[in-house]
Design an enzyme around this catalytic site. Structure first.
Site, PDB file in Angstrom:
ATOM      1  CG  ASP A   1      56.062 -29.682 -95.927  1.00  0.00           C
ATOM      2  OD1 ASP A   1      55.166 -29.279 -95.184  1.00  0.00           O
ATOM      3  OD2 ASP A   1      55.826 -30.327 -96.969  1.00  0.00           O
TER       4      ASP A   1
ATOM      5  CD  GLU B   1      65.686 -27.294 -96.593  1.00  0.00           C
ATOM      6  OE1 GLU B   1      65.254 -26.405 -97.377  1.00  0.00           O
ATOM      7  OE2 GLU B   1      65.521 -28.483 -96.796  1.00  0.00           O
ATOM      8  CG  ASP B   2      62.922 -23.832 -99.065  1.00  0.00           C
ATOM      9  OD1 ASP B   2      63.168 -24.856 -98.389  1.00  0.00           O
ATOM     10  OD2 ASP B   2      62.439 -23.893-100.213  1.00  0.00           O
TER      11      ASP B   2
ATOM     12  CG  ASP C   1      59.316 -23.977-106.597  1.00  0.00           C
ATOM     13  OD1 ASP C   1      59.632 -24.363-105.455  1.00  0.00           O
ATOM     14  OD2 ASP C   1      59.148 -24.765-107.552  1.00  0.00           O
TER      15      ASP C   1
ATOM     16  CG  PHE D   1      52.146 -25.124-101.399  1.00  0.00           C
ATOM     17  CD1 PHE D   1      52.898 -26.263-101.123  1.00  0.00           C
ATOM     18  CD2 PHE D   1      52.546 -24.297-102.441  1.00  0.00           C
ATOM     19  CE1 PHE D   1      54.010 -26.582-101.877  1.00  0.00           C
ATOM     20  CE2 PHE D   1      53.661 -24.613-103.204  1.00  0.00           C
ATOM     21  CZ  PHE D   1      54.390 -25.755-102.918  1.00  0.00           C
TER      22      PHE D   1
ATOM     23  NE  ARG E   1      62.612 -21.790-107.700  1.00  0.00           N
ATOM     24  CZ  ARG E   1      62.566 -22.800-106.827  1.00  0.00           C
ATOM     25  NH1 ARG E   1      62.594 -22.544-105.540  1.00  0.00           N
ATOM     26  NH2 ARG E   1      62.488 -24.044-107.242  1.00  0.00           N
TER      27      ARG E   1
ATOM     28  N   GLY F   1      65.332 -23.205-103.152  1.00  0.00           N
ATOM     29  CA  GLY F   1      64.444 -22.398-102.324  1.00  0.00           C
ATOM     30  C   GLY F   1      65.103 -21.480-101.310  1.00  0.00           C
TER      31      GLY F   1
ATOM     32  CE  LYS G   1      54.329 -25.794 -95.521  1.00  0.00           C
ATOM     33  NZ  LYS G   1      53.701 -26.394 -96.725  1.00  0.00           N
TER      34      LYS G   1
HETATM   35  P1  IMP Z   1      60.281 -31.688 -96.745  1.00  0.00           P
HETATM   36  O1  IMP Z   1      61.360 -32.616 -97.202  1.00  0.00           O
HETATM   37  O2  IMP Z   1      58.909 -32.305 -96.885  1.00  0.00           O
HETATM   38  O3  IMP Z   1      60.510 -31.116 -95.368  1.00  0.00           O
HETATM   39  O4  IMP Z   1      60.188 -30.518 -97.768  1.00  0.00           O
HETATM   40  C1  IMP Z   1      61.140 -29.630 -97.918  1.00  0.00           C
HETATM   41  C2  IMP Z   1      61.086 -28.982 -99.286  1.00  0.00           C
HETATM   42  O5  IMP Z   1      59.782 -29.004 -99.884  1.00  0.00           O
HETATM   43  C3  IMP Z   1      61.421 -27.536 -99.099  1.00  0.00           C
HETATM   44  O6  IMP Z   1      62.825 -27.337 -99.155  1.00  0.00           O
HETATM   45  C4  IMP Z   1      60.667 -26.872-100.227  1.00  0.00           C
HETATM   46  O7  IMP Z   1      61.466 -26.846-101.382  1.00  0.00           O
HETATM   47  C5  IMP Z   1      59.466 -27.753-100.466  1.00  0.00           C
HETATM   48  N1  IMP Z   1      58.281 -27.174 -99.807  1.00  0.00           N
HETATM   49  C6  IMP Z   1      57.657 -27.615 -98.689  1.00  0.00           C
HETATM   50  N2  IMP Z   1      56.610 -26.844 -98.367  1.00  0.00           N
HETATM   51  C7  IMP Z   1      56.556 -25.876 -99.305  1.00  0.00           C
HETATM   52  C8  IMP Z   1      55.692 -24.731 -99.506  1.00  0.00           C
HETATM   53  O8  IMP Z   1      54.742 -24.431 -98.762  1.00  0.00           O
HETATM   54  N3  IMP Z   1      55.976 -23.969-100.600  1.00  0.00           N
HETATM   55  C9  IMP Z   1      57.005 -24.227-101.452  1.00  0.00           C
HETATM   56  N4  IMP Z   1      57.843 -25.260-101.281  1.00  0.00           N
HETATM   57  C10 IMP Z   1      57.620 -26.084-100.230  1.00  0.00           C
HETATM   58 MG    MG Z   2      63.729 -26.565-101.211  1.00  0.00          MG
END
Ligand code: IMP
Ligand code: MG
Length: 185
Positions: free
Chosen positions: A112, A108-109, A169, A162, A175, A54, A141
């Site tokens: 979340d 990081e992208d 993606d 989302f 992407r 991402g 987020k």
């Molecule tokens: P976390 O571990 O829950 O913080 O999630 C991180 C990963 O989940 C990110 O690096 C993204 O790849 C994916 N992700 C979380 N939210 C989104 C979104 O809104 N769109 C696309 N990918 C997401």
């Molecule tokens: Mg990711």
């Protein structure tokens, strides 16, 4: 969202346009320049650890606006699989060269739930004892956070939506979009 719903998704609503992203990425790079220029010794490279897949597009734009040298490394982590719900963290590739005692910035992208970021930051800290360890994220987020983790540099803070595009993606689609958008069914 199911596979059928993806196929019937007729529209993607633009959340952040390509030019809004470009402007913000440039200003974030200026913040990084001000932060890292005094810290890095002459000729020293900042180690950027990009989280694939991402962060690819964000990282590519970001590095071209930096005014100090970098060393690019990547890890591959995933937590979503094919759904929009955050699942178990998968660690397909954590291989890195020896970056002990270096200045390290994770790119990081999106942060979340924070599971990916907290895992990676703890791993890097334990494995390499970096001189400094920080994280830059395109998106934050905060309303979804499950782990106590904070990105040091954030381009945009968004609601619990989302989003796809600009590297992000949904089930390996979208992407390539130059903007960040929300799927409309
Ligand atoms: P976390 O571990 O829950 O913080 O999630 C991180 C990963 O989940 C990110 O690096 C993204 O790849 C994916 N992700 C979380 N939210 C989104 C979104 O809104 N769109 C696309 N990918 C997401
Ligand atoms: Mg990711």
């Amino acid at each position: 969202m199911s596979e059928t719903q993806i196929k019937t998704a007729t529209e993607i609503e633009v959340l952040l346009s390509a030019s809004e992203i470009a402007d913000r990425v440039k200003s974030l790079a200026e913040t990084l320049n001000s932060h890292y220029r005094p810290i890095l010794a002459h000729g020293e490279r900042l180690v950027l650890v990009g989280v694939l897949k991402g962060a690819l597009v964000f990282l590519a734009d970001l590095i071209r606006a930096l005014d100090f040298p970098v060393q690019l490394e990547f890890v591959r982590l995933a937590s979503y699989g094919d759904s929009q719900e955050s699942g178990e963290l998968q660690v397909p590739d954590l291989a890195l060269p020896n970056i002990t005692a270096r200045h390290v910035l994770v790119v990081e992208d999106i942060v979340d739930t924070g599971k990916t970021a907290s895992f990676l930051l703890a791993y890097l800290e334990g494995q390499f004892q970096p001189s400094s360890l920080k994280m830059a994220a395109l998106l934050d987020k905060p309303s979804r956070r499950l782990k106590d983790v904070k990105a040091d540099f954030v381009a945009f803070t968004i609601e619990d939506l989302f989003v796809v595009g600009y590297g992000l993606d949904f089930a390996e689609r979208y992407r390539e979009l130059p903007f960040l958008g929300v799927l409309i069914c």
